[in-house]
Design a protein around this motif. Structure first.
Motif, PDB file in Angstrom:
ATOM      1  N   ARG A  92      20.930 -25.373  -7.867  1.00 58.61           N
ATOM      2  CA  ARG A  92      21.090 -26.626  -6.641  1.00 58.61           C
ATOM      3  C   ARG A  92      20.302 -25.213  -5.883  1.00 58.61           C
ATOM      4  O   ARG A  92      19.452 -25.902  -5.139  1.00 58.61           O
ATOM      5  CB  ARG A  92      22.420 -26.372  -6.283  1.00 58.61           C
ATOM      6  N   ASP A  93      20.184 -24.040  -5.449  1.00 51.90           N
ATOM      7  CA  ASP A  93      20.014 -23.398  -4.293  1.00 51.90           C
ATOM      8  C   ASP A  93      18.261 -23.514  -4.670  1.00 51.90           C
ATOM      9  O   ASP A  93      17.381 -23.383  -3.964  1.00 51.90           O
ATOM     10  CB  ASP A  93      20.531 -22.350  -3.950  1.00 51.90           C
ATOM     11  N   HIS A  94      17.326 -22.929  -5.623  1.00 50.42           N
ATOM     12  CA  HIS A  94      16.295 -22.413  -5.818  1.00 50.42           C
ATOM     13  C   HIS A  94      16.199 -24.019  -7.091  1.00 50.42           C
ATOM     14  O   HIS A  94      14.945 -23.586  -7.845  1.00 50.42           O
ATOM     15  CB  HIS A  94      16.882 -21.494  -7.135  1.00 50.42           C
ATOM     16  N   ASN A  95      17.044 -24.762  -7.098  1.00 52.28           N
ATOM     17  CA  ASN A  95      15.639 -25.910  -7.721  1.00 52.28           C
ATOM     18  C   ASN A  95      15.054 -26.097  -9.304  1.00 52.28           C
ATOM     19  O   ASN A  95      14.626 -26.231  -9.820  1.00 52.28           O
ATOM     20  CB  ASN A  95      15.367 -26.897  -6.978  1.00 52.28           C
ATOM     21  N   VAL A  96      16.241 -25.767  -9.919  1.00 52.60           N
ATOM     22  CA  VAL A  96      15.852 -25.305 -11.585  1.00 52.60           C
ATOM     23  C   VAL A  96      17.888 -25.677 -12.038  1.00 52.60           C
ATOM     24  O   VAL A  96      18.703 -25.530 -11.870  1.00 52.60           O
ATOM     25  CB  VAL A  96      15.958 -23.575 -11.630  1.00 52.60           C
ATOM     26  N   GLY A  97      16.689 -25.654 -13.356  1.00 48.88           N
ATOM     27  CA  GLY A  97      18.117 -26.313 -14.741  1.00 48.88           C
ATOM     28  C   GLY A  97      18.683 -24.977 -15.881  1.00 48.88           C
ATOM     29  O   GLY A  97      19.202 -25.941 -16.486  1.00 48.88           O
ATOM     30  N   PHE A  98      17.936 -23.884 -15.286  1.00 48.62           N
ATOM     31  CA  PHE A  98      17.879 -23.429 -16.517  1.00 48.62           C
ATOM     32  C   PHE A  98      17.862 -21.635 -15.984  1.00 48.62           C
ATOM     33  O   PHE A  98      16.968 -21.139 -15.119  1.00 48.62           O
ATOM     34  CB  PHE A  98      15.775 -23.799 -17.172  1.00 48.62           C
ATOM     35  N   LEU A  99      18.495 -20.791 -16.446  1.00 48.31           N
ATOM     36  CA  LEU A  99      19.133 -19.822 -15.770  1.00 48.31           C
ATOM     37  C   LEU A  99      18.689 -18.664 -17.477  1.00 48.31           C
ATOM     38  O   LEU A  99      19.821 -19.117 -18.037  1.00 48.31           O
ATOM     39  CB  LEU A  99      19.990 -19.329 -15.124  1.00 48.31           C
ATOM     40  N   PRO A 100      17.713 -17.776 -17.380  1.00 45.71           N
ATOM     41  CA  PRO A 100      18.246 -16.375 -18.096  1.00 45.71           C
ATOM     42  C   PRO A 100      19.334 -15.666 -18.049  1.00 45.71           C
ATOM     43  O   PRO A 100      19.878 -15.724 -16.572  1.00 45.71           O
ATOM     44  CB  PRO A 100      17.174 -15.920 -18.499  1.00 45.71           C
ATOM     45  N   VAL A 101      19.897 -15.611 -18.892  1.00 45.11           N
ATOM     46  CA  VAL A 101      21.516 -14.689 -18.237  1.00 45.11           C
ATOM     47  C   VAL A 101      21.014 -13.490 -19.212  1.00 45.11           C
ATOM     48  O   VAL A 101      20.676 -13.082 -20.227  1.00 45.11           O
ATOM     49  CB  VAL A 101      23.251 -15.595 -19.604  1.00 45.11           C
ATOM     50  N   LEU A 102      21.132 -12.334 -18.549  1.00 47.47           N
ATOM     51  CA  LEU A 102      20.967 -10.972 -18.579  1.00 47.47           C
ATOM     52  C   LEU A 102      22.585  -9.944 -19.017  1.00 47.47           C
ATOM     53  O   LEU A 102      24.526 -11.000 -17.861  1.00 47.47           O
ATOM     54  CB  LEU A 102      20.584 -10.411 -17.146  1.00 47.47           C
ATOM     55  N   ASP A 103      22.353  -9.501 -20.053  1.00 48.50           N
ATOM     56  CA  ASP A 103      23.280  -8.661 -19.777  1.00 48.50           C
ATOM     57  C   ASP A 103      24.118  -7.276 -19.182  1.00 48.50           C
ATOM     58  O   ASP A 103      22.508  -7.340 -17.966  1.00 48.50           O
ATOM     59  CB  ASP A 103      23.959  -8.267 -21.343  1.00 48.50           C
ATOM     60  N   ASP A 104      24.314  -5.958 -19.452  1.00 45.74           N
ATOM     61  CA  ASP A 104      24.680  -5.408 -17.769  1.00 45.74           C
ATOM     62  C   ASP A 104      23.590  -3.982 -18.165  1.00 45.74           C
ATOM     63  O   ASP A 104      23.101  -3.324 -17.769  1.00 45.74           O
ATOM     64  CB  ASP A 104      25.724  -4.268 -18.662  1.00 45.74           C
ATOM     65  N   THR A 105      22.400  -4.509 -18.837  1.00 44.22           N
ATOM     66  CA  THR A 105      21.333  -2.963 -19.228  1.00 44.22           C
ATOM     67  C   THR A 105      20.203  -4.179 -18.107  1.00 44.22           C
ATOM     68  O   THR A 105      18.840  -3.966 -19.142  1.00 44.22           O
ATOM     69  CB  THR A 105      20.870  -3.104 -20.434  1.00 44.22           C
ATOM     70  N   ASN A 106      20.354  -5.353 -18.374  1.00 42.47           N
ATOM     71  CA  ASN A 106      19.365  -6.638 -17.346  1.00 42.47           C
ATOM     72  C   ASN A 106      18.211  -7.167 -18.239  1.00 42.47           C
ATOM     73  O   ASN A 106      17.492  -7.708 -18.526  1.00 42.47           O
ATOM     74  CB  ASN A 106      18.165  -5.600 -16.206  1.00 42.47           C
ATOM     75  N   ARG A 107      18.699  -6.633 -20.098  1.00 43.28           N
ATOM     76  CA  ARG A 107      18.595  -7.571 -21.201  1.00 43.28           C
ATOM     77  C   ARG A 107      18.124  -8.882 -21.054  1.00 43.28           C
ATOM     78  O   ARG A 107      20.128  -9.103 -21.038  1.00 43.28           O
ATOM     79  CB  ARG A 107      18.651  -6.541 -22.276  1.00 43.28           C
ATOM     80  N   VAL A 108      18.000  -9.963 -21.686  1.00 37.69           N
ATOM     81  CA  VAL A 108      18.443 -11.316 -21.817  1.00 37.69           C
ATOM     82  C   VAL A 108      19.373 -11.500 -23.214  1.00 37.69           C
ATOM     83  O   VAL A 108      18.923 -11.085 -24.577  1.00 37.69           O
ATOM     84  CB  VAL A 108      17.204 -12.313 -22.037  1.00 37.69           C
ATOM     85  N   ALA A 109      20.467 -12.060 -22.662  1.00 38.58           N
ATOM     86  CA  ALA A 109      21.829 -12.423 -23.624  1.00 38.58           C
ATOM     87  C   ALA A 109      21.449 -13.341 -23.843  1.00 38.58           C
ATOM     88  O   ALA A 109      22.101 -13.546 -24.818  1.00 38.58           O
ATOM     89  CB  ALA A 109      23.110 -10.861 -22.909  1.00 38.58           C
ATOM     90  N   GLY A 110      20.967 -14.688 -23.044  1.00 38.08           N
ATOM     91  CA  GLY A 110      21.224 -16.006 -23.499  1.00 38.08           C
ATOM     92  C   GLY A 110      20.722 -16.612 -22.269  1.00 38.08           C
ATOM     93  O   GLY A 110      20.277 -16.170 -21.676  1.00 38.08           O
TER      94      GLY A 110
END
Length: 132
Positions: free
Chosen positions: A28-46
């Motif tokens: 809502r705050d950033h007006n997006v409908g999609f977020l990459p999800v990062l793991d503990d090492t900042n790699r994209v997990a989903g």
């Protein structure tokens, strides 16, 4: 043209432990409908979309405190910054996805390309504003 020439680099992301509520607020705050999800090492997990939240949390009456890792999609459509844009566009078409993540060799997120980004680039190309 390369993916790095078109990708958006100001991508908002969340971590696997982030609550669904916080992800929705960020969308809502950033007006997006999609977020990459990062793991503990900042790699994209989903990835998580506003639709994921609506269908898997709201419609199923699950708690907003659910970690996003529970509902995120792990089936990622990705490319590299140096890949040809046409190859990314073809992959999106074949997978019937409206976005592709651009990933560095180490698995970190470099950016994202949406169908609208490709459309804007093609329109500029036709207008003679983009040169190789």
């Amino acid at each position: 043209m390369k993916c790095k020439d078109v990708m958006k680099t100001d991508v908002w992301a969340c971590h696997e432990s982030t609550t669904v509520s916080r992800c929705a607020q960020s969308m809502r705050d950033h007006n997006v409908g999609f977020l990459p999800v990062l793991d503990d090492t900042n790699r994209v997990a989903g990835v998580v979309t506003d639709r994921d939240i609506a269908i898997q949390i709201v419609a199923e009456d699950r708690p907003l405190t659910t970690p996003v890792s529970v509902i995120m999609s792990r089936d990622l459509l990705t490319c590299r910054p140096a890949d040809a844009l046409g190859a990314a566009e073809k992959a999106m078409s074949e997978a019937q996805k409206s976005r592709i993540l651009v990933i560095h060799e180490d698995g970190s997120c470099a950016g994202v390309i949406s169908l609208s980004d490709i459309g804007r680039t093609e329109n500029r190309w036709r207008a003679g504003q983009v040169f190789q």
